[in-house]
Design an enzyme around this catalytic site. Structure first.
Site, PDB file in Angstrom:
ATOM      1  N   HIS A 197       4.046   2.920 -10.402  1.00 58.42           N
ATOM      2  CA  HIS A 197       3.525   1.574 -10.046  1.00 58.42           C
ATOM      3  C   HIS A 197       2.424   0.909 -10.567  1.00 58.42           C
ATOM      4  O   HIS A 197       1.416   1.716 -10.808  1.00 58.42           O
ATOM      5  CB  HIS A 197       3.597   1.736  -8.526  1.00 58.42           C
ATOM      6  CG  HIS A 197       3.561   0.382  -7.773  1.00 58.42           C
ATOM      7  ND1 HIS A 197       2.715  -0.367  -7.474  1.00 58.42           N
ATOM      8  CD2 HIS A 197       4.609  -0.259  -6.992  1.00 58.42           C
ATOM      9  CE1 HIS A 197       2.699  -1.604  -6.966  1.00 58.42           C
ATOM     10  NE2 HIS A 197       4.265  -1.473  -6.589  1.00 58.42           N
TER      11      HIS A 197
ATOM     12  N   GLU B 164       8.664  -5.255 -12.487  1.00 58.60           N
ATOM     13  CA  GLU B 164       7.871  -5.948 -11.517  1.00 58.60           C
ATOM     14  C   GLU B 164       6.483  -6.383 -12.301  1.00 58.60           C
ATOM     15  O   GLU B 164       5.746  -5.783 -12.695  1.00 58.60           O
ATOM     16  CB  GLU B 164       7.027  -4.902 -10.673  1.00 58.60           C
ATOM     17  CG  GLU B 164       7.561  -4.256  -9.710  1.00 58.60           C
ATOM     18  CD  GLU B 164       7.074  -3.761  -8.365  1.00 58.60           C
ATOM     19  OE1 GLU B 164       7.547  -4.400  -7.346  1.00 58.60           O
ATOM     20  OE2 GLU B 164       6.176  -2.821  -8.500  1.00 58.60           O
TER      21      GLU B 164
HETATM   22  P1  13P Z   1       5.175  -7.811  -3.106  1.00 62.15           P
HETATM   23  O1  13P Z   1       6.584  -7.735  -2.607  1.00 62.15           O
HETATM   24  O2  13P Z   1       4.207  -7.530  -1.979  1.00 62.15           O
HETATM   25  O3  13P Z   1       5.060  -8.974  -4.154  1.00 62.15           O
HETATM   26  O4  13P Z   1       4.792  -6.499  -3.785  1.00 62.15           O
HETATM   27  C1  13P Z   1       6.018  -6.045  -4.867  1.00 62.15           C
HETATM   28  C2  13P Z   1       5.451  -4.599  -4.968  1.00 62.15           C
HETATM   29  O5  13P Z   1       4.543  -4.078  -5.743  1.00 62.15           O
HETATM   30  C3  13P Z   1       6.507  -3.644  -4.839  1.00 62.15           C
HETATM   31  O6  13P Z   1       6.505  -2.356  -5.081  1.00 62.15           O
END
Ligand code: 13P
Length: 278
Positions: free
Chosen positions: A122, A192
């Protein structure tokens, strides 16, 4: 500088449409991972949030919900759940089996506590120094332990030159380095974009679609045609307002949800939006 990838289109293949993949995925359940991050503050609140999450998941039968609570809450939440529909994830784990690693949690320990999934690499862990190589080791170790790795990739910013594609490519190359072609479909890739995390504005589904094609193409280049079967989800400001559109047009099968997953009403609305969009 952050900009839409549509403005700079350095890769001609990005104009291809992955229709065959979209057709194949139509029968699949969508996946929503609730990444609670370091929330909530107490076990009592965690139970309340979990009960609301379970209830919301029960009325969204076509969505597989995976809860990723803080590790310290995992075993008790798992024990309080008798059903089969919810999955559980650990937010991060070590690739080492056991030993002198103060503060770390091993995959066998996470599995013993009830996790079937592990979030790997992450961006909030990478910001603390975890490398692409670290992520690759955990992905391989997770598959070895019969757990599903959720490999997070994504750039910090976008550039006209398309440098973000190189960042993602390297994260995928290293992340998948220990994955046999036969196991590619067991890995969930969570794209992400770091610049979208924590806000309310997700990347456009069209840009996600381009990135999904890039991710699949990269894995095919590295590991052969089985890469076509890689499962991709999107994270970064996924909300009840943009979830359905992202799944319809973004070429992803699910979402990795942060702050909305710790808001009972919003998370229920997000799951319902996906259920209604079917
Ligand atoms: P948000 O949904 O708060 O933008 O976070 C995304 C995230 O990092 C999920 O792992």
């Amino acid at each position: 500088m952050i900009q839409s990838v549509n403005e700079s289109r350095p890769f001609s293949f990005l104009t291809l449409r992955a229709t065959d993949y979209s057709d194949r995925k139509s029968g699949m359940k969508s996946i929503v991972v609730a990444n609670w991050k370091m929330n909530p503050g107490t076990m009592r609140e965690a139970k309340k949030l979990f009960d609301a999450t379970r209830e919301a998941a029960e009325s969204a039968k076509h969505v597989s919900v995976i809860v990723a609570p803080p590790a310290i809450f995992l075993r008790e939440l798992r024990a309080r759940y008798k059903g089969k529909r919810l999955g559980f994830a650990i937010q991060q784990a070590s690739a080492e089996g056991s030993g002198a690693y103060t503060g770390d949690i091993s995959l066998p320990q996470a599995k013993d506590a009830g996790a079937q999934y592990v979030i790997v690499g992450h961006s909030e862990r990478r910001a603390k120094g975890e490398s692409n190589e670290d992520a690759g080791k955990v992905v391989a170790a997770a598959l070895e332990s019969d757990m599903t790795p959720i490999l997070c990739v994504g750039e910090k910013a976008r550039s006209h030159e398309g440098e973000h594609f190189n960042v993602v490519k390297e994260q995928l190359r290293t992340g998948f380095s220990g994955v046999e072609p036969g196991k590619i479909s067991k890995v969930l890739v969570a794209y992400e974009p770091v610049w979208a995390i924590g806000g309310e504005k997700a990347m456009s589904p069209r840009d996600m679609h381009e990135m999904a094609i890039f991710i699949r193409k990269t894995i095919i280049e590295l590991h052969g045609e089985k890469g076509m079967g890689v499962r991709i989800i999107y994270g970064g400001a996924a909300t009840e307002s943009n979830a359905a559109e992202m799944l319809r047009d973004g070429d992803v099968i699910g979402l990795l949800v942060g702050h909305v997953s710790i808001n009972e009403a919003r998370f229920a609305a997000l799951l319902q939006a996906l259920e209604n969009a079917r």
